[in-house]
Design an enzyme around this catalytic site. Sequence first.
Site, mmCIF file in Angstrom:
data_model
loop_
_atom_site.group_PDB
_atom_site.id
_atom_site.type_symbol
_atom_site.label_atom_id
_atom_site.label_comp_id
_atom_site.label_asym_id
_atom_site.label_seq_id
_atom_site.Cartn_x
_atom_site.Cartn_y
_atom_site.Cartn_z
ATOM 1 N N GLU A 92 1.718 -0.128 -5.133
ATOM 2 C CA GLU A 92 0.719 0.853 -5.568
ATOM 3 C C GLU A 92 1.385 2.222 -5.631
ATOM 4 O OE1 GLU A 92 -3.375 2.964 -3.920
ATOM 5 O OE2 GLU A 92 -1.796 2.305 -2.557
ATOM 6 N N ASP B 178 0.824 -1.196 0.000
ATOM 7 C CA ASP B 178 0.000 0.000 0.000
ATOM 8 C C ASP B 178 0.868 1.260 0.000
ATOM 9 O OD1 ASP B 178 -2.770 1.179 0.417
ATOM 10 O OD2 ASP B 178 -1.741 2.009 2.161
#
Length: 597
Positions: A271, A202
């Site tokens: 990401e 993330d």
Amino acid sequence: MQTVEWWQNAAIYQIVPWSFLDTDGDGRGNLNGIVDRLDYISALGVDAIWLTPIYESPMDDLGYDITDMMDIDPVIGDLNVFDKLLALTHARGLRMIVDQVWGHTSDRHFWFLESSESRDNPKADWYVWADPKPDGSPPNNWLSAFNGDSAWKWEPKREQYFLFHFLRSQPKLNWQNPEVIEAILSRAKFWLDRGVDGFRIDAPNFFMHDLELRDEQIRPEGSPHPDGIDPENPMAKMMFERSFCQPEALEALKPVRDLIDQYPSTVTLAEVTLCEDSIALSSEYVQGKHRAHLAYNSALLVDQPISAGLMRHTLEKMERYFTNGGNCWMVGNHDYGRLRSRWSGKDAAGTPYPETFYHQAAAMLVSMPGALCLYQGDELGLSEARIPEDISVSQIQDPFGKALYPDVVGRDGSRTPMPWQSSAVSAGFSSHADTWLPIPEAHRPRAVDAQTEDPSSLLNTWRRLLHWRKNQPALMQGNCRILDTEEPLFAFIREAPQQRMLCMFNLSPDTAHFDLPDDMLPCVTATGANPAAKRNEGMLRLRGYGYFFGNLQPTTPPANSGTAKDTLEHQGDEESSSGAQLSKPRHRPQRSLTRQS
């Protein structure tokens, strides 16, 4: 010979457990729901599944606010159910990637509870703390990406501010502290030892910040809009240079990669979407052998009608930056809406795209070089739920949406539950009539049961193309050469030693024609993937939003391949295998024209 790893061209199916299937009647999905639908996932033809956070959490932000990274949230299941899910996933030949949130925790995490007590406790510097300005205000002008207010929150016990990039309940971990990194690695190892096949990381570009805490500069008027953020978000007025997107974040991944390299065939998917230029920056996160294996970005998150020029520019830029691979296409997910709303949802004339367009989009996505993340429900062609028509303002769950509505509607529109049965209570997602987010009535006709029985449905197009793709060496391991075609044709050639394939797409509602040049003859129509193109010797006729896949004569026929005719006839029936480093074929001109059918 260069080995082609499974993840380089993998199709990864993203699952939000809360929205997949509810098996206990509480209106929220769980791990047992994924167990029950593993055969559905396997039948899609994907290679792996990615689970958004499943860990213990207050669920302020769909589980991205974690209180225990080594336990399952009881609403979703427990470790025994997870182990069962993992084993059954592997039994079907699928891989499992789990989300890892290493940039922040919940403010209820025991690390933060200790850190916030004083300035001299053992975890005092596990988070980012700073003194106020002389007037008591926050240390600088940094803003939260979620609420548009200051990214600093006052803690009276320490008489200091702590930094958060998203929610106030998500304090930022201090990646300058070796003890923090050691703790993160121990939690990563916990899941690797359990048998997972990798991690989706993330927002790693948020791991590091400017240590001098200098103000972000105001974005100059007329400068390019940053990627991955709504223009109405107050944060978009700032440059993305100091509060995150620091160069040091690239090197921060080295200990993570060193650990995961001890587990063969595992992968890291980074990401990198919220930044000045997400293609350029995300490519840096996969350079060398000490960063991530794959990265996805905002390349296709464009809010303008699709065109050949747009797609050619996008693919050319991806190829230019990802010179050694590592790119992962993403069109919709839990943060960025759905595929059906992409490219503005309307053509240049303002007409909504027909259903055929989304079949073509599937064909494009499975044939472009790199990996692909397919978000749950996009294979059904689900639209984004509307606020307040489908989700009332009082039903908004997303804290981002709550904070900025109506200027920014938030992310609930792409998080509604999966419709499994068109006529059942809660569309077969739950036995409970009230689900954690309402299911739009427009989703019922697109339910899995309705589309499964229709051979021409979008679901069955995705199934056909994903399975077909696996048997095309050119798509699974081949180079890409983008062709200089005229509007509205977007085309490229994928080439591996075993196969050379022409991939062509008509990005308009009108019929288009293409004259195959001599160097593309003979061209044998690929079986199993061409419902929308016709051949008349050297002329291709593509209906509106049609596509074509054709096998061309390989530049260098593979050894022991038989005659050229045999090679062409049997291409597409071979299993993908490891390929050698490929040389790029020469450029050759093409001709195309468009006319009304």
